[in-house]
Design a protein around this motif. Structure first.
Motif, PDB file in Angstrom:
ATOM      1  N   SER A  74      -1.501  -1.355   9.433  1.00 23.37           N
ATOM      2  CA  SER A  74      -1.568  -2.487   8.146  1.00 23.37           C
ATOM      3  C   SER A  74      -1.702  -2.640   6.879  1.00 23.37           C
ATOM      4  O   SER A  74      -2.572  -1.204   6.434  1.00 23.37           O
ATOM      5  CB  SER A  74      -2.940  -3.398   8.385  1.00 23.37           C
ATOM      6  N   TYR A  75      -1.858  -2.696   5.458  1.00 27.16           N
ATOM      7  CA  TYR A  75      -1.952  -2.360   4.021  1.00 27.16           C
ATOM      8  C   TYR A  75      -2.629  -4.163   4.189  1.00 27.16           C
ATOM      9  O   TYR A  75      -2.395  -5.384   3.690  1.00 27.16           O
ATOM     10  CB  TYR A  75      -0.626  -1.825   3.815  1.00 27.16           C
ATOM     11  N   HIS A  76      -3.526  -3.010   2.379  1.00 24.75           N
ATOM     12  CA  HIS A  76      -3.812  -4.326   1.576  1.00 24.75           C
ATOM     13  C   HIS A  76      -4.133  -4.028   0.187  1.00 24.75           C
ATOM     14  O   HIS A  76      -4.313  -2.616   0.086  1.00 24.75           O
ATOM     15  CB  HIS A  76      -5.728  -4.352   2.039  1.00 24.75           C
ATOM     16  N   GLN A  77      -3.879  -4.677  -0.605  1.00 29.46           N
ATOM     17  CA  GLN A  77      -4.062  -4.713  -1.684  1.00 29.46           C
ATOM     18  C   GLN A  77      -6.018  -4.237  -2.091  1.00 29.46           C
ATOM     19  O   GLN A  77      -6.445  -4.601  -1.655  1.00 29.46           O
ATOM     20  CB  GLN A  77      -3.759  -6.072  -2.625  1.00 29.46           C
ATOM     21  N   HIS A  78      -5.620  -3.687  -3.003  1.00 31.45           N
ATOM     22  CA  HIS A  78      -7.018  -3.308  -3.737  1.00 31.45           C
ATOM     23  C   HIS A  78      -6.491  -2.936  -5.069  1.00 31.45           C
ATOM     24  O   HIS A  78      -5.706  -3.169  -5.749  1.00 31.45           O
ATOM     25  CB  HIS A  78      -7.698  -2.100  -2.917  1.00 31.45           C
TER      26      HIS A  78
ATOM     27  N   THR B  36      -2.900   0.108  -3.180  1.00 28.36           N
ATOM     28  CA  THR B  36      -3.219  -0.864  -1.770  1.00 28.36           C
ATOM     29  C   THR B  36      -3.812   0.325  -1.157  1.00 28.36           C
ATOM     30  O   THR B  36      -3.208   1.529  -0.775  1.00 28.36           O
ATOM     31  CB  THR B  36      -1.902  -0.620  -1.025  1.00 28.36           C
TER      32      THR B  36
ATOM     33  N   LYS C 129      -7.941   5.558   7.009  1.00 33.14           N
ATOM     34  CA  LYS C 129      -7.402   4.345   5.686  1.00 33.14           C
ATOM     35  C   LYS C 129      -6.909   5.745   4.909  1.00 33.14           C
ATOM     36  O   LYS C 129      -8.026   7.044   4.422  1.00 33.14           O
ATOM     37  CB  LYS C 129      -8.582   3.505   5.156  1.00 33.14           C
TER      38      LYS C 129
ATOM     39  N   TYR D 252       0.842  -3.427  -4.092  1.00 37.68           N
ATOM     40  CA  TYR D 252       1.555  -4.032  -2.240  1.00 37.68           C
ATOM     41  C   TYR D 252       2.504  -4.259  -2.647  1.00 37.68           C
ATOM     42  O   TYR D 252       3.330  -4.032  -1.269  1.00 37.68           O
ATOM     43  CB  TYR D 252      -0.431  -5.025  -2.562  1.00 37.68           C
TER      44      TYR D 252
END
Length: 151
Positions: A102-106, A110, A119, A126
Motif C-alpha cells: 500500500s501507499y499513503h499520503q503524509h 508518501t 515502510k 501521493y
C-alpha cells in the motif's frame, strides 16, 4: 559500502543518497551502493540482457507511455520497477511494483508499505506515486498478456 548491486526478487527500492551513492532496501537487509540510482538501474538492465534505453523503448512500445517509464528489469521473475520522478534527475528513486502492499499520503510526501511490512517515506506526492503505480501495473498486465500468448 558495495560497488555493484544485482536487483533480485528481494529488492524493494533503490533510493538516492546523493549524486554518487544509493541505499538499496531488500526484504531482510539494506545496502549502501557506491553508485547513483541511474547507474544501478542501467547496470541491471545490461546484466539481464538489454539496456536502460531498450527497456524504455519496450515499455513505450507495449504501453504507449511517453515519459517516466516503468521498466521490466528482468522478465522471468517479473522484476518491474518504476521511478518516482524523472529518471534523468538523480533524486528519483526506483520502486519494485510487485513488492508494494500500500501507499499513503503524509505531510512531506508518501509512505510506501511493502508486503513484508517495511515502510519507506519518499518526498513525492501521493498522486505521482499512484500514477506511476498505475503505469507499472499496465506494463505488468502487458507482460502477462505476452507470456500467456506464447503458451
Amino acid at each position: 559500502m558495495i560497488d555493484e548491486y544485482e536487483i533480485n526478487s528481494a529488492t524493494l527500492a533503490i533510493i538516492p543518497i546523493d549524486e554518487k551513492s544509493s541505499r538499496v532496501y531488500e526484504e531482510e537487509t539494506e545496502y549502501v551502493v557506491n553508485k547513483n540510482v541511474h547507474k544501478i538501474i542501467d547496470f541491471n538492465c545490461k546484466y539481464y540482457g538489454s539496456s536502460y534505453r531498450g527497456r524504455c523503448e519496450g515499455t513505450k512500445y507495449l504501453t504507449g507511455i511517453k515519459s517516466k517509464f516503468p521498466i521490466i528489469v528482468e522478465e522471468s521473475r517479473n522484476l518491474i520497477f518504476f521511478p518516482t520522478g524523472s529518471p534523468k534527475k538523480l533524486d528519483s528513486a526506483w520502486i519494485s511494483l510487485n513488492k508494494i502492499k500500500s501507499y499513503h499520503q503524509h505531510f512531506y510526501g508518501t509512505t510506501i508499505q511493502f508486503h513484508n511490512e517495511k515502510k519507506i517515506d519518499v518526498p513525492i506526492s501521493y498522486y505521482s506515486i499512484e500514477n506511476q503505480f498505475c503505469r507499472a501495473t499496465m506494463l505488468k498486465a502487458k507482460l502477462y498478456e505476452l507470456k500467456n500468448e506464447k503458451k
